[in-house]
Design a protein around this motif. Structure first.
Motif, short mmCIF file in Angstrom:
data_model
loop_
_atom_site.label_atom_id
_atom_site.label_comp_id
_atom_site.label_asym_id
_atom_site.label_seq_id
_atom_site.Cartn_x
_atom_site.Cartn_y
_atom_site.Cartn_z
N SER A 114 0.77 -1.18 0.03
CA SER A 114 -0.01 0.10 0.02
C SER A 114 0.76 1.22 -0.08
CB SER A 114 -0.74 -0.05 1.09
OG SER A 114 -0.25 0.33 2.25
N THR A 115 0.40 2.35 -0.56
CA THR A 115 1.17 3.54 -0.55
C THR A 115 0.11 4.64 -1.23
OG1 THR A 115 2.99 4.50 -1.72
CG2 THR A 115 1.83 3.15 -3.11
N PRO A 116 0.48 5.79 -0.85
CA PRO A 116 -0.27 6.98 -1.03
C PRO A 116 -0.50 7.30 -2.77
CG PRO A 116 1.03 7.59 0.58
CD PRO A 116 1.42 6.21 0.03
N ASN A 117 -1.48 7.72 -3.24
CA ASN A 117 -1.73 7.95 -4.78
C ASN A 117 -1.38 9.36 -4.86
OD1 ASN A 117 -2.73 7.69 -7.17
ND2 ASN A 117 -4.68 7.71 -6.77
N LEU A 118 -0.36 9.53 -5.93
CA LEU A 118 -0.01 10.95 -6.33
C LEU A 118 -1.18 11.57 -6.90
CD1 LEU A 118 1.88 13.06 -6.89
CD2 LEU A 118 2.88 11.63 -9.01
N ALA A 119 -2.11 10.65 -7.77
CA ALA A 119 -3.08 11.00 -8.69
C ALA A 119 -4.64 10.89 -7.90
CB ALA A 119 -3.15 10.18 -9.86
N ILE A 160 -5.43 6.18 -1.33
CA ILE A 160 -4.46 5.16 -0.93
C ILE A 160 -4.65 3.90 -2.14
CG2 ILE A 160 -3.44 3.34 0.59
CD1 ILE A 160 -3.20 6.31 1.49
N LEU A 161 -3.14 3.53 -2.59
CA LEU A 161 -3.46 2.16 -3.51
C LEU A 161 -3.18 0.94 -2.77
CD1 LEU A 161 -1.08 3.83 -6.35
CD2 LEU A 161 -3.66 3.70 -6.24
N LEU A 162 -3.93 -0.10 -3.12
CA LEU A 162 -3.56 -1.13 -2.56
C LEU A 162 -3.39 -2.14 -3.68
CD1 LEU A 162 -6.56 -1.39 0.20
CD2 LEU A 162 -4.12 -0.63 0.75
N LEU A 163 -2.21 -2.50 -3.80
CA LEU A 163 -1.93 -3.68 -4.82
C LEU A 163 -1.55 -4.89 -4.19
CD1 LEU A 163 0.31 -3.07 -7.85
CD2 LEU A 163 1.18 -4.65 -6.31
N HIS A 164 -2.00 -6.06 -4.77
CA HIS A 164 -1.75 -7.38 -4.66
C HIS A 164 -1.00 -7.81 -5.99
CE1 HIS A 164 -3.56 -11.71 -4.33
NE2 HIS A 164 -2.15 -11.78 -4.08
N ALA A 165 0.16 -8.42 -5.56
CA ALA A 165 0.98 -9.37 -6.54
C ALA A 165 1.45 -10.40 -6.10
CB ALA A 165 2.23 -8.35 -6.92
#
Length: 254
Positions: A155-160, A246-251
């Motif tokens: 997870s990380t803040p979203n610039l956009a 906030i972006l929540l990415l699953h990889a």
């Protein structure tokens, strides 16, 4: 939310390293982020791992665990699995010991995490990547400790984020971005938290995929720092991850 390795020990000079070290060891610097983000991320991880089985618990590393709040929030969703908190900051680890049974010190450099290769079933990487000088080395090290097919929950803040788009049009510095470690300049907000990098949804997907992971999905989460009157709109924006706070990415590791 605490960074694991805020400097590159090979290329950064000693004075800069001491300055960043002092910043991240300062107890007043926030090392935890919002509960809403933590809960959404924990649910994503629980769905990916499934329930604990008779084969034994799966190992989840909370890399950059900060004060342990995110891992403690995730624990009820991961019943039967083993959560190990890892952080670079001694101050954060001291606080994490009140919430986590297994806090250990480690860094996101080559071999800096104190684990053998391919031992982890999943890595929580919450609000860390935006603090790093060398995010490429960080993902390389995370990939090393993950078993093939293991899960990365980042997870990380979203610039956009939706409001950042409006702020940029008005010539205002975006929320989450920082131009100084001493004070806020040119943007809303009051806390300096040490953000060095920011990602859009597209950039994050491409970066993680180029680092040896298969991107499974991307979701949005609200930001606890949004003013109260705007919070309903912030929650609605989560339906469009590219505009969420906030972006929540699953990889998964390939």
């Amino acid at each position: 939310m605490s960074p694991m390795s805020p400097v590159n020990p090979v290329t950064t000079t000693a004075p800069a390293r001491r300055g960043l070290s002092d910043f991240y060891e300062n107890p007043s610097v926030p090392v935890a982020s919002g509960t809403a983000r933590s809960v959404r991320q924990a649910r994503m991880l629980a769905a990916a791992l499934g329930p604990a089985t008779t084969d034994g618990p799966k190992t989840v590393l909370d890399v950059g665990c900060g004060d342990g709040t995110a891992a403690a929030t995730a624990a009820p969703f991961l019943a039967g699995h083993r959560i190990v908190g890892v952080d670079w900051s001694q101050d954060a680890l001291r606080r994490a010991r009140t919430r986590l049974p297994y806090p250990v010190r480690g860094e996101l450099t080559d071999g800096g995490l104190p684990f053998a290769s391919a031992v982890a079933d999943a890595v929580l990487f919450s609000e860390v990547i935006e603090h790093l000088v060398d995010p490429d080395a960080a993902l390389d090290e995370i990939r090393r400790v993950l078993r093939p097919g293991g899960h990365l929950m980042l997870s990380t803040p979203n610039l956009a984020a939706w409001y950042n788009r409006a702020l940029l049009l008005a010539g205002v510095q975006p929320v989450f971005s920082e131009v100084s470690l001493r004070a806020i300049h040119g943007r809303p907000g009051r806390e300096v938290v040490g953000h060095l990098r920011l990602y859009t949804a597209r950039a994050l997907r491409e970066f993680v995929a180029a680092s040896g992971f298969e991107v499974v999905g991307l979701r949005g989460a609200p930001f606890h720092g949004v003013p109260r009157p705007l919070r309903p709109l912030d929650r609605l924006a989560c339906a469009v991850p590219s505009a969420a706070s906030i972006l929540l990415l699953h990889a998964r590791r390939t």
